[in-house]
Design an enzyme around this catalytic site. Structure first.
Site, mmCIF file in Angstrom:
data_model
loop_
_atom_site.group_PDB
_atom_site.id
_atom_site.type_symbol
_atom_site.label_atom_id
_atom_site.label_comp_id
_atom_site.label_asym_id
_atom_site.label_seq_id
_atom_site.Cartn_x
_atom_site.Cartn_y
_atom_site.Cartn_z
ATOM 1 N N LYS A 18 0.757 -1.043 -0.028
ATOM 2 C CA LYS A 18 0.079 0.024 0.093
ATOM 3 C C LYS A 18 1.085 1.092 0.101
ATOM 4 O O LYS A 18 1.956 1.182 0.667
ATOM 5 C CB LYS A 18 -0.890 -0.217 1.150
ATOM 6 C CG LYS A 18 -1.822 1.166 1.221
ATOM 7 C CD LYS A 18 -2.712 0.895 2.655
ATOM 8 C CE LYS A 18 -3.803 1.821 2.850
ATOM 9 N NZ LYS A 18 -4.682 1.419 4.011
ATOM 10 N N SER A 71 -9.567 1.252 3.043
ATOM 11 C CA SER A 71 -8.698 2.161 2.108
ATOM 12 C C SER A 71 -7.651 1.341 1.340
ATOM 13 O O SER A 71 -6.850 1.934 0.350
ATOM 14 C CB SER A 71 -7.926 3.671 2.929
ATOM 15 O OG SER A 71 -7.220 2.978 3.831
ATOM 16 N N SER A 85 -9.518 -0.811 7.122
ATOM 17 C CA SER A 85 -9.237 -0.785 5.861
ATOM 18 C C SER A 85 -8.152 -1.864 5.364
ATOM 19 O O SER A 85 -7.908 -1.905 4.056
ATOM 20 C CB SER A 85 -8.023 0.596 5.809
ATOM 21 O OG SER A 85 -8.646 1.607 5.679
HETATM 22 N N1 GLN Z 1 -12.640 3.824 6.524
HETATM 23 C C1 GLN Z 1 -12.108 4.194 7.689
HETATM 24 C C2 GLN Z 1 -11.813 5.852 7.574
HETATM 25 O O1 GLN Z 1 -12.166 6.408 6.580
HETATM 26 C C3 GLN Z 1 -11.101 3.381 8.112
HETATM 27 C C4 GLN Z 1 -9.837 3.573 7.413
HETATM 28 C C5 GLN Z 1 -8.588 2.677 7.562
HETATM 29 O O2 GLN Z 1 -8.500 1.959 8.203
HETATM 30 N N2 GLN Z 1 -7.616 3.455 7.111
HETATM 31 O O3 GLN Z 1 -11.220 6.212 8.544
#
Ligand code: GLN
Length: 480
Positions: free
Chosen positions: A72, A147, A171
């Site tokens: 990532k 994400s 994420s």
């Molecule tokens: N979707 C969640 C957020 O927007 C989690 C994102 C993540 O785990 N990096 O914060």
């Protein structure tokens, strides 16, 4: 091919790591134009594969010998651009490498490239990437989740057997569920965060995405461990592969009642109950538990996460690194830089976090969120007093359509309703494919007590064996 089979073949001299890498690069070449999982490829991948071949022929046995992996793009890679999906870091080439990446390489894995993500990992679909969204390999009209959507899509489409993601509120797990892959979020502190671009430091974790339980275990055995460069890193023996054959009979497992209510898609509920049924057949003691405190998890998460983000992201002001806009004076230049190069969702998070921390509102928002976080952690402790493991759907629905939620932040945030609690409490959790709805994969989430990460793999492996891995396959790439 799975990661452990590649490693076995390379260690036995049956497989040439350079050929393995070339084949995977060809797959990326032929598939990624449609999917856009990758932001950049590693120009030195073949050279690095040759170095692995040399280590092996010199007699080294490497747990991940020749395994191609993706990372990532919020994990730093020395000499290779690391953007966090943001225009503000579009030109950033880190002078150091994240510990998680370095550990995989030391174990013989070969970095193929950097994957797409929501800007600074803020989002649930990759649509908030400044470089365009990633498509779900199962249906190109749908999101891969986020994400870590690029990493999950790359694994799902067979472009790599293994990828790294980060999980602050889901994420790793939510994109794993949406793409029919397995995603592992370790206990906070078990995998080093060194080199991870910080979003919300008290919630951030790094973990693997793969297509089989054994591959996750092999990766975790390499990734887990103390790192003096991360102050929150924990000292603990890693025994993930050893846990794969642990008996599950007699384990006390419970479904979390609140996660199976009317907000959950019937197909998802059914898959979760079927998963529980399979475990029951294996001799697990299956029950149900109510955790009403979880009602506060999403609100607490979005206050804690945005508060920490508002502080962490203050460093992107154009003065030391990253993009910079000109201005009449220093403050004007900083304002112009942030206004121009940060995306809308990131700005929204910074505003929310700054507001929650501002004097006069601090107690009402941030203070109360911390109290809720404590209550949630205690609720888990109570549940784990008489259960070994908890089960929920990973996300309430299968993957949604591109564009469906991008203008409605709250509905986007709601896709994390089942995953954020594990981050608030620092607990290990895993998502495993457990069904399909209209050809789209569904995931079930397992949550264990802190430091019992290995237990998740023992149970996931038992389920995988019992179902013959029938919910885990490479995306067919024939839709959309
Ligand atoms: N979707 C969640 C957020 O927007 C989690 C994102 C993540 O785990 N990096 O914060």
């Amino acid at each position: 091919m799975d990661a452990i089979r590649i490693a076995e073949g390379v260690n036995a001299g049956r497989l040439d790591p350079v050929a393995v890498v070339t084949e995977h690069l060809a797959r990326i070449e032929s598939q990624d134009g449609r999917i856009h999982a990758f932001l950049a490829l590693n120009p030195r991948a073949e050279e690095e594969a040759r170095a692995v071949a040399e280590r092996v022929s010199a007699g080294e046995r490497l747990p991940l010998a020749g395994v191609p992996f993706a990372v990532k793009d919020n994990l730093a890679t020395r000499g290779l651009a690391t953007t966090a999906g943001s225009k503000i870091l579009a030109d950033f080439v880190p002078p150091y490498t994240a510990t998680a990446v370095a550990r995989l390489r030391a174990a013989g894995a070969v970095l193929l490239g950097k994957t797409n993500l929501d800007e600074f990992a803020m989002g649930s679909s990759t649509e908030h990437s400044a470089f365009g969204p990633t498509k779900n390999p199962w249906d190109l009209a749908r999101v891969p989740g986020g994400s870590s959507g690029g990493s999950a899509a790359a694994v799902a489409a067979g472009m790599v057997p293994l990828a790294l993601g980060s999980d602050t509120g889901g994420s790793i797990r939510q994109p794993a569920a949406y793409t029919g892959t397995l995603g592992f979020k370790p206990t906070y502190g078990r995998v080093s965060r060194y080199g991870l671009i910080a979003y919300a430091s008290s919630l951030d974790t790094v973990g693997p995405i793969a297509r089989s339980v054994a591959d996750l275990a092999a990766a975790m055995d390499v990734l887990a461990g103390y790192d003096p460069k991360d102050a929150t890193s924990l000292e603990a023996e890693a025994g993930f592969r050893a846990a794969l054959n642990r008996p599950v009979q007699g384990l006390r497992v419970a479904l979390i009642r609140e996660t199976l209510g009317p907000g959950t898609d019937p197909a998802v509920r059914e898959a979760t109950l079927r998963f529980a049924g399979v475990l029951e057949d294996l001799g697990v003691e299956m029950g149900e538990v109510g955790l009403p405190e979880l009602d506060y998890a999403l609100a607490a998460y979005y206050l804690v996460a945005t508060s920490e983000a508002s502080s962490n992201l203050a460093r992107y002001d154009g003065t030391l690194y990253g993009m910079r806009s000109a201005g009449a004076d220093l403050i004007a230049a900083m304002k112009a830089t942030r206004a121009r190069f940060l995306g809308q969702e990131v700005k929204r998070r910074i505003f929310m976090g700054t507001f929650a921390l501002s004097s006069g509102y601090y107690q009402a928002y941030y203070g109360r969120a911390l109290k809720a976080r404590g209550a949630i952690a205690r609720a888990f402790e109570r549940a784990f007093a008489d259960h070994d493991l908890l089960i929920t759907p990973t996300a309430p629905t299968p993957a949604f359509r591109l564009g469906e939620k991008v203008t409605d932040p709250l509905s986007m945030y709601l896709t994390d309703v089942n995953t954020v609690a594990a981050n608030l409490a620092g607990l290990p959790a895993l998502s495993i494919p457990a069904g399909f709805a209209d050809g789209l994969p569904l995931g079930v989430q397992l949550i264990a007590p802190a430091m019992q990460d290995e237990r998740l793999l023992a149970v996931a492996a038992a389920f995988e064996r019992a179902t013959g891995g029938s919910y885990q396959r490479v995306a067919s790439l024939d839709r959309g």
